[in-house]
Motif scaffolding. Structure first.
Motif, short mmCIF file in Angstrom:
data_model
loop_
_atom_site.label_atom_id
_atom_site.label_comp_id
_atom_site.label_asym_id
_atom_site.label_seq_id
_atom_site.Cartn_x
_atom_site.Cartn_y
_atom_site.Cartn_z
N SER A 1 1.83 -3.74 1.79
CA SER A 1 2.88 -3.63 2.83
C SER A 1 3.73 -4.85 3.17
O SER A 1 3.17 -5.60 3.53
CB SER A 1 2.09 -2.84 3.94
N ASP A 2 5.02 -4.46 3.74
CA ASP A 2 5.43 -5.50 4.25
C ASP A 2 5.50 -5.65 5.53
O ASP A 2 6.35 -6.57 6.33
CB ASP A 2 7.15 -5.24 4.06
N ASP B 1 3.64 -10.24 11.65
CA ASP B 1 2.61 -10.91 11.98
C ASP B 1 2.96 -12.39 11.78
O ASP B 1 1.79 -13.24 11.75
CB ASP B 1 1.36 -10.31 11.64
N ILE B 2 3.85 -12.59 11.25
CA ILE B 2 4.09 -14.28 10.81
C ILE B 2 4.08 -15.03 12.04
O ILE B 2 3.29 -16.21 11.77
CB ILE B 2 5.77 -14.32 10.10
N ASP B 3 4.20 -14.72 13.25
CA ASP B 3 4.12 -15.84 14.27
C ASP B 3 2.34 -16.27 14.55
O ASP B 3 1.99 -17.38 14.60
CB ASP B 3 4.68 -15.00 15.57
N SER C 1 8.28 0.38 -0.92
CA SER C 1 8.65 0.11 -2.12
C SER C 1 8.50 -1.38 -2.87
O SER C 1 8.06 -2.32 -2.14
CB SER C 1 10.08 0.54 -2.02
N ILE C 2 8.86 -1.46 -4.25
CA ILE C 2 8.66 -2.63 -4.89
C ILE C 2 9.78 -3.66 -4.10
O ILE C 2 9.35 -4.82 -4.02
CB ILE C 2 9.00 -2.25 -6.32
N GLU C 3 10.86 -3.16 -4.10
CA GLU C 3 11.92 -4.01 -3.22
C GLU C 3 11.34 -4.77 -1.96
O GLU C 3 11.61 -5.72 -1.68
CB GLU C 3 13.28 -3.52 -2.98
N LYS C 4 10.62 -3.68 -1.16
CA LYS C 4 10.26 -4.21 0.25
C LYS C 4 9.28 -5.32 -0.08
O LYS C 4 9.22 -6.27 0.45
CB LYS C 4 9.61 -3.06 0.93
N LYS D 1 10.80 -8.55 -1.46
CA LYS D 1 11.64 -9.18 -0.16
C LYS D 1 10.54 -10.11 0.75
O LYS D 1 10.67 -11.11 1.28
CB LYS D 1 12.30 -8.11 0.61
N ALA D 2 9.50 -9.07 0.93
CA ALA D 2 8.10 -9.71 1.96
C ALA D 2 7.67 -11.23 1.23
O ALA D 2 7.53 -11.88 1.92
CB ALA D 2 7.18 -8.70 1.90
N ILE D 3 7.63 -11.03 0.06
CA ILE D 3 7.02 -12.15 -0.77
C ILE D 3 8.20 -13.37 -0.62
O ILE D 3 7.90 -14.40 -0.31
CB ILE D 3 6.60 -11.87 -2.25
#
Ligand code: SF4
Length: 279
Positions: free
Chosen positions: A98-99, A104-106, A152-155, A158-160
């Protein structure tokens, strides 16, 4: 690798057709999932206990379910567990499809700043936060058949890309590689090439495993989908999991199949200069 693993949920709303949860020991099925509402207090006491023994550990989130499945966007359970990891300075390895992890990056940044790695890996890791993204395929059609509820694969791509901008270790778990559908040289080459463009730090991999013999168990669900969408591979797929000696289906393909697959993955990983281990 990890000393400990933690799963805030039992079951998983992403409901991948091949998921080991269906028919395995991990849960009843992917549809009826449970929230481990006491996981924060359990984690807190475990972390305190480790500290009392003067021990450090890399703790993995999501070894047997996705910590960022749908309900997490409302419950913030994984996020609260990460806050405890930060408070007690423990490093984390997140495994997800999941993206939502971007939310939770913070906290992940804070963990990365303060966490203390265990002595045995302190010189092997450049980050205190490891994030592994799972893919069984990068083919949209195959994806829509076997993983219709997964982001999705795109999401995920993009998250990576976003996570790679942070100082985290980010890799891919190419697993399970679907026999006959996605295990040929061309498909593997294409997938690993696409992963390499994301500048991932590592690529883990594994073959398909199938469990159970009831209607909604992964083995039956998977066989039925192959029969419907890839009839040309139906018999071959069943044979791959059939044990002639016992007359029963096996959970895993033969050792030789797994070895051959492993050689292919290692070959194409090396072609694109990607290592097959986190450490
Ligand atoms: S995301 Fe993972 S745990 Fe969830 S259904 Fe898919 S394979 Fe199972």
């Amino acid at each position: 690798m990890e000393d400990y693993s933690l799963n805030p949920y039992i079951g998983c709303s992403f409901d991948c057709s091949y998921c080991y949860i269906n028919g395995s020991k991990y849960a009843k099925n992917t549809n009826s999932f449970y929230v481990k509402s006491n996981s924060a207090s359990l984690l807190k006491s475990e972390l305190k206990s480790l500290l009392r023994k003067n021990k450090r550990a890399l703790i993995s989130f999501g070894s047997s379910t996705d910590p960022y499945q749908d309900i997490e966007s409302e419950l913030y359970l994984t996020r609260n567990l990460l806050k405890l990891m930060y408070r007690f300075k423990f490093p984390v390895h997140i495994i997800t499809k999941s993206d939502l992890v971007l939310r939770d990056i913070d906290i992940l940044r804070k963990i990365n700043d303060v966490a203390i790695l265990p002595d045995d890996i302190v010189n092997k890791l450049k980050s205190n936060v490891i994030i592994t993204y799972s893919f069984s395929t990068i083919d949209k059609e195959v994806f829509s058949i076997f993983e219709p509820n997964v982001p999705s694969i795109e999401k995920r791509f993009k998250a990576i890309e976003r996570l790679k901008k942070e100082d985290f270790l980010v890799g891919v778990s190419f697993m399970p590689i679907l026999p006959f559908i996605a295990d040929n040289n061309e498909s593997i080459d294409k997938a690993i090439f696409e992963f390499s463009k994301l500048d991932i730090d590592y690529l883990l991999y594994g073959s398909l495993s199938l469990f159970g013999n009831k209607e909604f168990d992964s083995r039956i669900k998977y066989f039925n989908l192959v029969k419907k969408y890839f009839p040309e591979y139906y018999s071959k797929t069943k044979n791959l999991f059939y044990n002639n000696r016992t007359g029963l289906y096996k959970d895993y393909p033969s050792f030789k199949y797994q070895e051959d697959l492993s050689k292919k993955i290692r070959y194409y990983s090396s072609k694109y200069n990607i290592k097959n281990t986190i450490f």
